[in-house]
Design a protein around this motif. Structure first.
Motif, mmCIF file in Angstrom:
data_model
loop_
_atom_site.group_PDB
_atom_site.id
_atom_site.type_symbol
_atom_site.label_atom_id
_atom_site.label_comp_id
_atom_site.label_asym_id
_atom_site.label_seq_id
_atom_site.Cartn_x
_atom_site.Cartn_y
_atom_site.Cartn_z
ATOM 1 N N LEU A 133 0.871 -1.176 0.000
ATOM 2 C CA LEU A 133 0.000 0.000 0.000
ATOM 3 C C LEU A 133 0.907 1.225 0.000
ATOM 4 O O LEU A 133 1.722 1.390 0.902
ATOM 5 N N ARG A 134 0.726 2.070 -0.980
ATOM 6 C CA ARG A 134 1.665 3.163 -1.182
ATOM 7 C C ARG A 134 1.247 4.440 -0.474
ATOM 8 O O ARG A 134 0.057 4.771 -0.420
ATOM 9 N N SER A 194 8.511 8.746 0.940
ATOM 10 C CA SER A 194 7.514 7.683 0.929
ATOM 11 C C SER A 194 7.558 6.877 2.216
ATOM 12 O O SER A 194 8.577 6.871 2.936
ATOM 13 N N PHE A 195 6.463 6.199 2.478
ATOM 14 C CA PHE A 195 6.345 5.336 3.664
ATOM 15 C C PHE A 195 5.381 4.219 3.302
ATOM 16 O O PHE A 195 4.297 4.090 3.841
ATOM 17 N N HIS A 196 5.778 3.373 2.370
ATOM 18 C CA HIS A 196 4.904 2.322 1.854
ATOM 19 C C HIS A 196 4.743 1.192 2.866
ATOM 20 O O HIS A 196 5.702 0.808 3.549
ATOM 21 N N LEU A 197 3.561 0.636 2.903
ATOM 22 C CA LEU A 197 3.232 -0.465 3.817
ATOM 23 C C LEU A 197 3.233 -1.773 3.044
ATOM 24 O O LEU A 197 2.653 -1.854 1.956
ATOM 25 N N ARG A 198 3.847 -2.805 3.620
ATOM 26 C CA ARG A 198 3.962 -4.080 2.914
ATOM 27 C C ARG A 198 3.634 -5.234 3.854
ATOM 28 O O ARG A 198 3.809 -5.138 5.065
ATOM 29 N N LYS A 199 3.154 -6.320 3.234
ATOM 30 C CA LYS A 199 3.013 -7.577 3.958
ATOM 31 C C LYS A 199 3.273 -8.700 2.966
ATOM 32 O O LYS A 199 2.708 -8.699 1.871
ATOM 33 N N PRO A 200 4.142 -9.652 3.314
ATOM 34 C CA PRO A 200 4.522 -10.690 2.350
ATOM 35 C C PRO A 200 3.415 -11.697 2.047
ATOM 36 O O PRO A 200 3.403 -12.298 0.985
ATOM 37 N N SER A 201 2.467 -11.871 2.996
ATOM 38 C CA SER A 201 1.416 -12.858 2.801
ATOM 39 C C SER A 201 0.185 -12.408 3.600
ATOM 40 O O SER A 201 0.212 -12.429 4.835
ATOM 41 N N ASP A 255 -7.084 -9.374 7.227
ATOM 42 C CA ASP A 255 -6.416 -8.087 6.971
ATOM 43 C C ASP A 255 -7.307 -7.135 6.179
ATOM 44 O O ASP A 255 -6.936 -5.969 5.973
ATOM 45 N N THR A 256 -8.448 -7.616 5.725
ATOM 46 C CA THR A 256 -9.383 -6.755 5.000
ATOM 47 C C THR A 256 -9.810 -5.600 5.890
ATOM 48 O O THR A 256 -10.379 -5.803 6.964
ATOM 49 N N ALA A 257 -9.514 -4.384 5.444
ATOM 50 C CA ALA A 257 -9.788 -3.183 6.235
ATOM 51 C C ALA A 257 -9.369 -1.973 5.412
ATOM 52 O O ALA A 257 -8.828 -2.101 4.307
ATOM 53 N N GLU A 258 -9.595 -0.789 5.986
ATOM 54 C CA GLU A 258 -9.114 0.441 5.358
ATOM 55 C C GLU A 258 -7.847 0.871 6.092
ATOM 56 O O GLU A 258 -7.785 0.834 7.324
ATOM 57 N N TYR A 259 -6.858 1.283 5.307
ATOM 58 C CA TYR A 259 -5.564 1.650 5.867
ATOM 59 C C TYR A 259 -5.283 3.117 5.564
ATOM 60 O O TYR A 259 -5.431 3.562 4.423
ATOM 61 N N PHE A 260 -4.877 3.838 6.592
ATOM 62 C CA PHE A 260 -4.611 5.261 6.460
ATOM 63 C C PHE A 260 -3.162 5.564 6.820
ATOM 64 O O PHE A 260 -2.664 5.132 7.861
ATOM 65 N N CYS A 261 -2.525 6.317 5.964
ATOM 66 C CA CYS A 261 -1.187 6.840 6.228
ATOM 67 C C CYS A 261 -1.334 8.250 6.798
ATOM 68 O O CYS A 261 -2.225 9.013 6.373
#
Lengths: 115, 115
Positions: free
Chosen positions: B21-22, B73-80, B85-91
């Protein structure tokens, strides 16, 4: 409770009515924030309280919006003469101290619907 | 002033796939960086934060984010990913050393994980 508490969780009211939303921050947190979240959008800053300092009201969208905080405890957000565009989720957050790197802890919000 | 851009409003992925997620930000001063997650009908929960030190930060549930100063940048990552994990993500960003305690949020990325 241990977290930020907001009430009511849901509020439905008619256009033109006044509404009052309440926030109980985490005990010991000197900083308190109000944000507005419209459908499909990010969080919009409304107001910030830090201890006994003058609040930062720069995010309030109009003079129909006001907020108060009693010392370092409960805060109320008041919207007068509500309009349909005021429909949103209103989120309250608190942190140990606002000026530092302390993260903000959020309540579950009040979902406000203006008919 | 600060601004935060989340380039993707929706990211659908299959379970066990990797995800990124960028998040890009704009600021004339140094900032603290945060990722928050919001599950349906709940408030925001802090996922992870970058304050200083190592540019790679991790959460307890397998997410990580890397601060890249040159690319802001501050990208969020998850390998699997998991269905949960379904949700809304806010930076979000917060100005370092400021008397203003507010967070600046992106518009959010809806992550949907399919079985």
């Amino acid at each position: 409770g241990a977290g930020v508490s907001q009430s009511p969780s849901n509020k439905v009211t008619e256009k033109g009515k006044d509404v009052e939303l309440r926030c109980d921050p985490i005990s010991g947190h000197t900083a308190l924030y109000w944000y507005r979240q419209r459908l499909g959008q990010g969080l919009e800053f409304l107001i910030y309280f830090q201890g006994n300092s003058a609040p930062d009201k720069s995010g309030l969208p109009s003079d129909r919006f006001s907020a108060e905080r009693t010392g370092e405890s409960v805060s109320t957000l008041t919207i007068q003469r509500t309009q349909q565009e005021d429909s949103a989720v209103y989120l309250c957050a608190s942190s140990l101290e606002g000026r530092s790197n302390q993260p903000q802890h959020f309540g579950d919000g009040t979902r406000l619907s203006i008919l | 002033a600060q601004s935060v851009t989340q380039l993707d409003s929706q990211v659908p992925v299959f379970e066990e796939a990797p995800v990124e997620l960028r998040c890009n930000y704009s600021s004339s001063v140094s900032v603290y960086l945060f990722w928050y997650v919001q599950y349906p009908n709940q408030g925001l929960q802090l996922l992870l934060k970058y304050l200083s030190g190592s540019t790679l930060v991790e959460s307890i549930n397998g997410f990580e984010a890397e601060f890249n100063k040159s690319q802001t940048s501050f990208h969020l990552r998850k390998p699997s990913v998991h269905i949960s994990d379904t949700a809304e993500y806010f930076c979000a960003v917060k100005q370092r050393g400021s008397t203003l305690g507010r967070l600046y949020f992106g518009r959010g990325t809806q992550l949907t994980v399919w079985p």
